[in-house]
Design an enzyme around this catalytic site. Structure first.
Site, PDB file in Angstrom:
ATOM      1  N   GLY A   8       3.460   1.108  -0.985  1.00 47.16           N
ATOM      2  CA  GLY A   8       3.300   0.301  -0.130  1.00 47.16           C
ATOM      3  C   GLY A   8       4.474   0.087   0.931  1.00 47.16           C
ATOM      4  O   GLY A   8       4.441  -0.671   1.843  1.00 47.16           O
ATOM      5  N   VAL A  49      -3.472   3.604   2.399  1.00 44.03           N
ATOM      6  CA  VAL A  49      -3.322   3.586   0.875  1.00 44.03           C
ATOM      7  C   VAL A  49      -1.908   4.694   0.768  1.00 44.03           C
ATOM      8  O   VAL A  49      -2.007   5.654   1.243  1.00 44.03           O
ATOM      9  CB  VAL A  49      -4.243   4.073   0.168  1.00 44.03           C
ATOM     10  CG1 VAL A  49      -4.046   4.403  -1.315  1.00 44.03           C
ATOM     11  CG2 VAL A  49      -5.485   3.387   0.203  1.00 44.03           C
ATOM     12  N   CYS A  50      -0.822   4.000  -0.068  1.00 44.91           N
ATOM     13  CA  CYS A  50       0.128   5.085  -0.179  1.00 44.91           C
ATOM     14  C   CYS A  50       0.724   4.847  -1.866  1.00 44.91           C
ATOM     15  O   CYS A  50       0.027   4.242  -2.427  1.00 44.91           O
ATOM     16  CB  CYS A  50       1.319   4.500   0.632  1.00 44.91           C
ATOM     17  SG  CYS A  50       1.613   2.882   0.661  1.00 44.91           S
ATOM     18  N   SER A  51       1.912   5.310  -2.087  1.00 43.02           N
ATOM     19  CA  SER A  51       2.138   5.025  -3.443  1.00 43.02           C
ATOM     20  C   SER A  51       2.814   3.781  -3.981  1.00 43.02           C
ATOM     21  O   SER A  51       2.397   3.166  -4.900  1.00 43.02           O
ATOM     22  CB  SER A  51       3.114   6.333  -3.758  1.00 43.02           C
ATOM     23  OG  SER A  51       4.232   6.574  -2.971  1.00 43.02           O
ATOM     24  N   MET A  71      -2.197   2.733  -4.206  1.00 44.79           N
ATOM     25  CA  MET A  71      -3.395   3.283  -4.687  1.00 44.79           C
ATOM     26  C   MET A  71      -4.029   2.361  -5.621  1.00 44.79           C
ATOM     27  O   MET A  71      -5.218   2.039  -5.538  1.00 44.79           O
ATOM     28  CB  MET A  71      -3.077   4.673  -5.306  1.00 44.79           C
ATOM     29  CG  MET A  71      -4.319   5.129  -5.790  1.00 44.79           C
ATOM     30  SD  MET A  71      -5.374   5.730  -4.521  1.00 44.79           S
ATOM     31  CE  MET A  71      -6.841   6.466  -5.387  1.00 44.79           C
TER      32      MET A  71
END
Length: 104
Positions: free
Chosen positions: A11, A7-9, A39
């Protein structure tokens, strides 16, 4: 087949890490599905994965993910990717860490 979600801000940068992690898994003969989502999408996929790793840039969201898992009645390993390993795009170390989390 184990599923690992990063999960990242947005992708973007995490997709490169996904590729490196897939290469590390292939090298040792593991069949695993690894993917990255922002997210907003990742929180809806918690029940479909075996492990959740958060990019360092969204480490503040760990509590939110854990509460969402608790509310959904799912218990999965969830942790933040080491900043150094993320920055170096060390797919092997991150993959091995995910395996360790799933084995605990």
């Amino acid at each position: 087949m184990k599923k690992i979600m990063l999960v990242c801000s947005a992708g973007m940068s995490t997709s490169l890490l996904v590729t490196k992690m897939e290469q590390a898994a292939e090298k040792v003969g593991d069949e695993v599905e690894i993917f990255a989502l922002p997210m907003s999408d990742g929180i809806n996929r918690l029940s479909t994965v075996d492990c959740v790793l958060l990019g360092p840039q969204v480490r503040f969201q760990k509590n939110t993910i854990e509460k969402a898992m608790e509310a959904a009645g799912v218990s999965k390993p969830c942790d933040v990717i080491d900043m150094k390993d993320y920055g170096m795009m060390n797919g092997e170390k991150v993959y091995n860490y995910a395996k360790k989390l799933m084995d605990e």
